[in-house]
Design a protein around this motif. Sequence first.
Motif, PDB file in Angstrom:
ATOM      1  N   ILE A  22       0.865  -1.240  -0.020  1.00  0.00           N
ATOM      2  CA  ILE A  22       0.093  -0.177  -0.254  1.00  0.00           C
ATOM      3  C   ILE A  22       0.576   1.313   0.076  1.00  0.00           C
ATOM      4  O   ILE A  22       0.745   2.447  -0.894  1.00  0.00           O
ATOM      5  N   ASP A  23       1.872   1.263   0.793  1.00  0.00           N
ATOM      6  CA  ASP A  23       2.803   2.232   0.668  1.00  0.00           C
ATOM      7  C   ASP A  23       3.625   2.661  -0.640  1.00  0.00           C
ATOM      8  O   ASP A  23       3.489   3.912  -1.085  1.00  0.00           O
ATOM      9  N   ALA A  24       3.983   1.574  -1.209  1.00  0.00           N
ATOM     10  CA  ALA A  24       4.423   1.748  -2.731  1.00  0.00           C
ATOM     11  C   ALA A  24       3.314   2.215  -3.771  1.00  0.00           C
ATOM     12  O   ALA A  24       3.784   3.150  -4.457  1.00  0.00           O
ATOM     13  N   ALA A  25       2.231   1.743  -3.606  1.00  0.00           N
ATOM     14  CA  ALA A  25       1.003   2.057  -4.324  1.00  0.00           C
ATOM     15  C   ALA A  25       0.837   3.549  -3.953  1.00  0.00           C
ATOM     16  O   ALA A  25       0.433   4.365  -4.932  1.00  0.00           O
ATOM     17  N   GLN A  26       0.633   4.058  -2.856  1.00  0.00           N
ATOM     18  CA  GLN A  26       0.339   5.344  -2.615  1.00  0.00           C
ATOM     19  C   GLN A  26       1.415   6.324  -3.165  1.00  0.00           C
ATOM     20  O   GLN A  26       1.310   7.386  -3.651  1.00  0.00           O
ATOM     21  N   ARG A  27       2.698   5.876  -3.047  1.00  0.00           N
ATOM     22  CA  ARG A  27       3.896   6.648  -3.660  1.00  0.00           C
ATOM     23  C   ARG A  27       3.605   6.778  -5.323  1.00  0.00           C
ATOM     24  O   ARG A  27       4.060   7.840  -5.840  1.00  0.00           O
ATOM     25  N   SER A  28       3.111   5.693  -5.749  1.00  0.00           N
ATOM     26  CA  SER A  28       2.942   5.736  -7.240  1.00  0.00           C
ATOM     27  C   SER A  28       1.804   6.622  -7.612  1.00  0.00           C
ATOM     28  O   SER A  28       1.926   7.485  -8.502  1.00  0.00           O
ATOM     29  N   VAL A  29       0.777   6.672  -6.891  1.00  0.00           N
ATOM     30  CA  VAL A  29      -0.178   7.567  -7.119  1.00  0.00           C
ATOM     31  C   VAL A  29       0.047   9.208  -7.016  1.00  0.00           C
ATOM     32  O   VAL A  29      -0.197   9.754  -7.826  1.00  0.00           O
ATOM     33  N   GLN A  30       1.094   9.293  -5.688  1.00  0.00           N
ATOM     34  CA  GLN A  30       1.426  10.814  -5.927  1.00  0.00           C
ATOM     35  C   GLN A  30       2.322  11.151  -7.049  1.00  0.00           C
ATOM     36  O   GLN A  30       2.064  12.338  -7.400  1.00  0.00           O
ATOM     37  N   VAL A  31       3.050  10.328  -7.345  1.00  0.00           N
ATOM     38  CA  VAL A  31       3.866  10.555  -8.732  1.00  0.00           C
ATOM     39  C   VAL A  31       2.870  11.042 -10.012  1.00  0.00           C
ATOM     40  O   VAL A  31       3.047  11.951 -10.702  1.00  0.00           O
ATOM     41  N   GLY A  32       1.723   9.917 -10.043  1.00  0.00           N
ATOM     42  CA  GLY A  32       0.857  10.405 -10.854  1.00  0.00           C
ATOM     43  C   GLY A  32       0.119  11.764 -11.042  1.00  0.00           C
ATOM     44  O   GLY A  32      -0.255  12.401 -11.755  1.00  0.00           O
ATOM     45  N   ARG A  33      -0.087  12.214  -9.653  1.00  0.00           N
ATOM     46  CA  ARG A  33      -0.766  13.435  -9.524  1.00  0.00           C
ATOM     47  C   ARG A  33       0.311  14.613  -9.737  1.00  0.00           C
ATOM     48  O   ARG A  33      -0.111  15.611 -10.590  1.00  0.00           O
ATOM     49  N   VAL A  34       1.561  14.612  -9.879  1.00  0.00           N
ATOM     50  CA  VAL A  34       2.573  15.311  -9.709  1.00  0.00           C
ATOM     51  C   VAL A  34       2.570  15.594 -11.327  1.00  0.00           C
ATOM     52  O   VAL A  34       2.889  16.665 -11.824  1.00  0.00           O
ATOM     53  N   LEU A  35       2.620  14.359 -12.061  1.00  0.00           N
ATOM     54  CA  LEU A  35       2.634  14.526 -13.568  1.00  0.00           C
ATOM     55  C   LEU A  35       1.518  15.067 -14.311  1.00  0.00           C
ATOM     56  O   LEU A  35       1.748  15.502 -15.126  1.00  0.00           O
TER      57      LEU A  35
END
Length: 391
Positions: free
Chosen positions: A255-268
């Motif tokens: 879940i932590d790795a997935a949340q980090r992936s989501v954060q990158v998607g938001r930044v992009l």
Amino acid sequence: MAELCRALDGIPLCIELAAARARTLPVSDIAASVGRGLAILSGGRREVPRHQAIEATIRWSWNLLEPDEQRALSRLAIVTAPFTFRCGAILAHEELDSGERLVATLADKSLVSREIDAIGEVRFKVLGVVRNFAIRCLSPADRQHATRQLMYWALERFQPNEAHFLQPETIEHVDVESVLIRIALETNEESPADQVRLAVAIWQYWHIRSLSDYGCRFLAKAYEEDTPLTLAERGRALGILANLLAYQGRYAEAIDAAQRSVQVGRVLGDPAQLRHGLLVLLGCLIEARRFDEADPCLAEIATIPGPTELSTIGDVTIRQGLLCLHRGNPHGAIRLLTEAAHCFSIEGMTLAHGFCLGYLSIAQAGRRPRRVAADRARGQGAPRRYVRAQL
């Protein structure tokens, strides 16, 4: 005896020299010594000096090679498994045409053998006794070149294509290349970004062959800020890392790795990247049975603008079906899982389609997943591998 002959690549002179040692040493000790080097293989035909030790024989052959042939053979010696003609050419020389010529020349001189692999493809191999000698002649610069070129070949050979990796014949091809992939990954520590890229390209293979922990070893480098990845590459790698962690039951890390992936998607600000990250997070939350957190995630996915591929529609629908199934609504699950299975069937995604059918059978039986866990212990129910592979 059979293991010793295999270690000697069936070379008659090597077997003769090993047999001479068998007068005084146990065969198991000879085999163990051969695994460390060729010093044990001395003696033999007294009338021909170069036959008195296999290393002397190889050195005699080595000295007959041109300098570019010696360099090519030493570069190829880093590969301990059979390789394709193209792979060998890429390793042997900076220019592909010259590399092809060198591999062909070494094969003509019997320093590289030719064989047919399990899928009918011609492959080449540096004989073990030759490799033991040639690797010692490999300069640091040539070693670096060879390992870098092997990674180049692997990245060229395996492009990220998830639908392609869901075909059984693709897995068979990766099985054949698996040793070369491991060498490429493990010998390129100075290129962590390429390690991540290769792990991303074949991540579904780690799932199917139950090698998720091995894949995580390289994908985890996407966490490190000094790994030179683009934001898109980092987000994609973290999402895949989350999948593999969930497959191992490491839900908090997933879940932590997935949340980090989501954060990158938001930044992009990339809708496709954000949708993918949220889908991975949703799957991890469902697997961890954190259903209340899954609902907002699903709602956000529905608000993301832009076109959606049929395979992605299937991914969303199957997760909705699993939520229904977990919450005791088999009728809703049947409808959604049927829709998802139809999407995957059209796209030719064999394993995803099989996963849907497995849970569809559970829904049709009117059973909840917690009850199915007991059935699995008795050998019944949907295979867990398919369940986690898609979550």
